[in-house]
Write a protein that holds these residues in place. Structure first.
Motif, PDB file in Angstrom:
ATOM      1  N   LEU A 313       0.933  -1.042  -0.385  1.00 55.20           N
ATOM      2  CA  LEU A 313      -0.393   0.190  -0.120  1.00 55.20           C
ATOM      3  C   LEU A 313       0.929   1.119   0.226  1.00 55.20           C
ATOM      4  N   TYR A 314       0.470   1.968  -0.863  1.00 55.64           N
ATOM      5  CA  TYR A 314       1.704   3.473  -0.979  1.00 55.64           C
ATOM      6  C   TYR A 314       1.323   4.099  -1.632  1.00 55.64           C
ATOM      7  N   LYS A 315       0.958   5.564  -2.223  1.00 56.82           N
ATOM      8  CA  LYS A 315       1.519   6.060  -2.744  1.00 56.82           C
ATOM      9  C   LYS A 315       1.654   6.807  -4.133  1.00 56.82           C
ATOM     10  N   SER A 316       1.145   7.141  -4.912  1.00 56.85           N
ATOM     11  CA  SER A 316       1.905   7.246  -6.467  1.00 56.85           C
ATOM     12  C   SER A 316       1.605   8.407  -6.957  1.00 56.85           C
ATOM     13  N   ASN A 317       2.350   9.686  -6.955  1.00 60.71           N
ATOM     14  CA  ASN A 317       1.269  11.607  -7.363  1.00 60.71           C
ATOM     15  C   ASN A 317       0.471  11.389  -6.221  1.00 60.71           C
ATOM     16  N   LYS A 318      -0.568  11.455  -7.099  1.00 60.26           N
ATOM     17  CA  LYS A 318      -2.502  11.020  -6.158  1.00 60.26           C
ATOM     18  C   LYS A 318      -3.292  10.812  -6.113  1.00 60.26           C
ATOM     19  N   ASP A 319      -2.395   9.673  -6.821  1.00 53.62           N
ATOM     20  CA  ASP A 319      -3.257   8.417  -6.788  1.00 53.62           C
ATOM     21  C   ASP A 319      -2.561   7.526  -5.370  1.00 53.62           C
ATOM     22  N   ILE A 320      -3.709   6.516  -4.544  1.00 53.46           N
ATOM     23  CA  ILE A 320      -2.956   5.575  -3.297  1.00 53.46           C
ATOM     24  C   ILE A 320      -3.319   3.786  -4.571  1.00 53.46           C
ATOM     25  N   ILE A 321      -2.315   3.596  -4.434  1.00 55.61           N
ATOM     26  CA  ILE A 321      -2.133   1.712  -5.161  1.00 55.61           C
ATOM     27  C   ILE A 321      -1.918   0.773  -3.182  1.00 55.61           C
ATOM     28  N   LEU A 322      -2.624  -0.091  -4.064  1.00 60.99           N
ATOM     29  CA  LEU A 322      -2.906  -1.088  -3.226  1.00 60.99           C
ATOM     30  C   LEU A 322      -2.860  -2.480  -4.055  1.00 60.99           C
ATOM     31  N   GLU A 323      -1.877  -3.116  -3.825  1.00 60.25           N
ATOM     32  CA  GLU A 323      -0.667  -4.424  -4.530  1.00 60.25           C
ATOM     33  C   GLU A 323      -1.267  -5.825  -3.777  1.00 60.25           C
ATOM     34  N   VAL A 324      -2.169  -6.553  -4.491  1.00 68.13           N
ATOM     35  CA  VAL A 324      -1.771  -8.178  -3.554  1.00 68.13           C
ATOM     36  C   VAL A 324      -1.155  -8.842  -4.790  1.00 68.13           C
ATOM     37  N   LYS A 325      -0.684  -9.514  -4.757  1.00 67.34           N
ATOM     38  CA  LYS A 325       0.437 -10.358  -5.597  1.00 67.34           C
ATOM     39  C   LYS A 325       1.012 -11.634  -4.666  1.00 67.34           C
ATOM     40  N   ASN A 326       0.750 -12.494  -5.240  1.00 69.46           N
ATOM     41  CA  ASN A 326       1.180 -13.926  -4.889  1.00 69.46           C
ATOM     42  C   ASN A 326       1.612 -14.523  -6.570  1.00 69.46           C
ATOM     43  N   ASP A 327       2.388 -15.914  -6.054  1.00 75.26           N
ATOM     44  CA  ASP A 327       3.318 -16.542  -7.121  1.00 75.26           C
ATOM     45  C   ASP A 327       2.256 -17.929  -6.474  1.00 75.26           C
ATOM     46  N   GLY A 328       2.846 -18.601  -7.929  1.00 77.66           N
ATOM     47  CA  GLY A 328       1.759 -19.786  -7.819  1.00 77.66           C
ATOM     48  C   GLY A 328       1.081 -20.302  -9.720  1.00 77.66           C
ATOM     49  N   ASP A 329      -0.323 -20.093  -9.868  1.00 72.79           N
ATOM     50  CA  ASP A 329      -1.352 -19.783 -10.575  1.00 72.79           C
ATOM     51  C   ASP A 329      -1.143 -18.321 -11.121  1.00 72.79           C
ATOM     52  N   GLU A 330      -0.782 -18.876 -12.770  1.00 72.14           N
ATOM     53  CA  GLU A 330      -0.780 -17.589 -13.784  1.00 72.14           C
ATOM     54  C   GLU A 330      -2.154 -17.943 -14.419  1.00 72.14           C
ATOM     55  N   ILE A 331      -2.644 -16.557 -14.629  1.00 73.40           N
ATOM     56  CA  ILE A 331      -4.013 -15.737 -15.235  1.00 73.40           C
ATOM     57  C   ILE A 331      -3.990 -15.572 -16.772  1.00 73.40           C
ATOM     58  N   LYS A 332      -3.981 -16.754 -16.981  1.00 71.27           N
ATOM     59  CA  LYS A 332      -4.401 -16.255 -18.951  1.00 71.27           C
ATOM     60  C   LYS A 332      -3.740 -14.882 -19.878  1.00 71.27           C
ATOM     61  N   LYS A 333      -4.010 -14.436 -20.470  1.00 67.99           N
ATOM     62  CA  LYS A 333      -3.774 -12.895 -21.005  1.00 67.99           C
ATOM     63  C   LYS A 333      -4.980 -12.529 -20.791  1.00 67.99           C
ATOM     64  N   GLU A 334      -6.146 -14.122 -22.046  1.00 68.50           N
ATOM     65  CA  GLU A 334      -7.565 -13.184 -22.581  1.00 68.50           C
ATOM     66  C   GLU A 334      -8.598 -13.422 -21.140  1.00 68.50           C
ATOM     67  N   ASP A 335      -7.475 -14.059 -20.246  1.00 76.09           N
ATOM     68  CA  ASP A 335      -8.572 -14.273 -18.390  1.00 76.09           C
ATOM     69  C   ASP A 335      -8.613 -12.431 -18.017  1.00 76.09           C
ATOM     70  N   GLU A 336      -7.084 -12.009 -17.874  1.00 76.18           N
ATOM     71  CA  GLU A 336      -7.291 -10.715 -17.326  1.00 76.18           C
ATOM     72  C   GLU A 336      -8.341 -10.047 -16.508  1.00 76.18           C
ATOM     73  N   GLN A 337      -9.057 -10.049 -17.581  1.00 73.04           N
ATOM     74  CA  GLN A 337     -10.503  -8.827 -17.232  1.00 73.04           C
ATOM     75  C   GLN A 337     -11.687  -9.240 -17.268  1.00 73.04           C
ATOM     76  N   LYS A 338     -11.975 -11.404 -17.723  1.00 71.80           N
ATOM     77  CA  LYS A 338     -12.868 -12.422 -17.803  1.00 71.80           C
ATOM     78  C   LYS A 338     -13.015 -12.741 -16.691  1.00 71.80           C
ATOM     79  N   ILE A 339     -11.929 -12.719 -15.057  1.00 70.05           N
ATOM     80  CA  ILE A 339     -12.316 -12.937 -14.202  1.00 70.05           C
ATOM     81  C   ILE A 339     -13.006 -11.836 -13.137  1.00 70.05           C
ATOM     82  N   PHE A 340     -13.552 -10.833 -13.176  1.00 72.14           N
ATOM     83  CA  PHE A 340     -14.097  -9.610 -12.821  1.00 72.14           C
ATOM     84  C   PHE A 340     -15.414 -10.106 -12.753  1.00 72.14           C
ATOM     85  N   GLU A 341     -15.639 -11.193 -14.364  1.00 66.48           N
ATOM     86  CA  GLU A 341     -17.485 -10.959 -14.482  1.00 66.48           C
ATOM     87  C   GLU A 341     -17.575 -12.538 -13.293  1.00 66.48           C
ATOM     88  N   ARG A 342     -19.253 -11.997 -12.871  1.00 63.82           N
ATOM     89  CA  ARG A 342     -19.767 -12.842 -12.429  1.00 63.82           C
ATOM     90  C   ARG A 342     -19.738 -14.670 -13.011  1.00 63.82           C
TER      91      ARG A 342
END
Length: 390
Positions: A313-342
């Motif tokens: 959790l940090y600030k970048s210019n005027k934005d506040i950035i929250l990042e959660v990173k993990n190693d392990g299972d990768e997400i395919k490029k074509e699924d990066e937007q779809k995973i937020f669908e119901r």
């Protein structure tokens, strides 16, 4: 949906048609007004010149006759006309006598679309007679031309209305399709545990084995979790305005991470976090905690044993950035937007075994959007990063 499209199409086409028709009317009215003013101008000019009975005056697009009347106001003779060609005196006499007999006013122009003649009686006992043929032809041609243009424009109106209707209703149509898909997916997810419960109940009646009770309990818990997630999703979407106040996002994030420490230990996953101090943000604390919980829980479930999870959790210019990173299972490029669908699931069988229904990240996205923020997912070199930008 068809009714909505019909109403939108009708509304747009009506508005555009009214506009085009107004232009059509104004154009023809303007031309008519100009021609009528020309006729009036010629009549007035001829009245001024009527004392000179021998003058031959030429007026473009008009044929004008100067007729002398006797002391009784009857036709006497045609003394001049605006063209040198031979005229039918008998015809002019008949027209003049008819006007003399039936006229109701001394000055008459009439409807230039159908009136054959305009006329004016002068003070020196003469009649100015004007042939409207040329004016009538000009106005008729203008009317036909503008009518053709109107028909063409009306065709464009229909095409434009169709295009605009599709464009306007597209988001509604997408939302409607998502809603139908949502209901279908929810029904499907509820159907599975209900089927298992029903089968286990029947089996228990035949065989009093405790494993059937265990199955019922397990499926009930899965169904309960699904219903809770559905209610959370509905609650977030239903609240157009959420209560917000300034929160210490740094403390809030750190406290939420600490609640998962035992789970990290149990799963043998290394937890690292880098939280910048005293980052303040106006938000709904409960929803932010829920967002953090979803992202952290998601990272744990996709990290292999002895893997790593990092929260920043940090600030970048005027934005506040929250990042959660993990190693392990990768997400395919074509699924990066779809995973937020119901109900979107990358691995159907694994999600089912782990009691997951593809709603967590959809809820996370709704929470983020409620705060006018953005969320994204990215996998690179074995590390998956969920990034929220406030």
């Amino acid at each position: 949906m068809k009714k909505l499209k019909s109403k939108v199409f009708f509304t747009i086409s009506t508005i555009l048609t009214i506009f085009v028709f107004a232009v059509f009317l104004i154009s023809n009215a303007r031309t008519y007004s100009e021609k009528k003013e020309n006729v009036k101008s010629v009549l007035d000019k001829m009245i001024e010149l009527s004392d000179n009975t021998n003058s031959n005056n030429v007026f473009m697009d008009f044929t004008v006759y100067n007729i002398i009347l006797d002391e009784n106001g009857m036709y006497k003779e045609t003394v001049s006309h605006t063209y040198e060609d031979v005229i039918d005196i008998v015809k002019i006499k008949n027209i003049a006598n008819k006007i003399i007999k039936y006229h109701h006013s001394k000055y008459y122009i009439g409807n230039l679309y159908n009136a054959k003649y305009s006329y004016a009686f002068t003070d020196n006992n003469s009649l100015i007679l004007m042939d409207n043929s040329e004016v009538k032809n000009t106005l008729t041609k203008t009317l036909i031309t503008t009518s053709i243009i109107f028909i063409f424009l009306e065709s464009c109106v229909i095409l434009t209305s169709f295009i605009l209707t599709s464009w306007i209703t597209e988001p509604v149509n997408e939302s409607f399709d998502k809603q139908k898909r949502f209901i279908a997916d929810a029904s499907h997810e509820l159907k599975t545990p209900l089927t298992v419960i029903n089968a286990s109940v029947e089996a228990y009646y035949n065989d009093k084995n405790e494993k059937w009770i265990h199955n019922i309990k397990e499926e009930t818990e899965k169904m309960n979790k699904l219903v809770i997630e559905l209610l959370d999703l509905a609650k977030i979407e239903a609240n157009k305005k959420i209560l917000m106040k300034e929160e210490n996002l740094s403390k809030l994030t750190e406290n939420e991470i600490l609640t998962y420490e035992s789970l990290f230990y149990e799963k043998k996953i290394k937890l690292k976090y880098n939280i910048k101090k005293n980052i303040k943000y106006t938000c709904n604390g409960d929803l932010i905690r829920q967002l953090l919980g979803i992202l952290i829980d998601n990272s744990i479930k996709h990290t292999n044993e002895n893997g790593n999870v990092t929260v920043n959790l940090y600030k970048s210019n005027k934005d506040i950035i929250l990042e959660v990173k993990n190693d392990g299972d990768e997400i395919k490029k074509e699924d990066e937007q779809k995973i937020f669908e119901r109900f979107y699931k990358i691995d159907e069988s694994r999600n089912r075994n782990e009691n997951r229904y593809g709603l967590g990240l959809a809820i996370a996205k709704d929470i983020v959007e409620k705060h006018n923020a953005k969320i994204s997912a990215n996998s690179k070199k074995g590390i998956t990063t969920f990034k929220v930008t406030f």
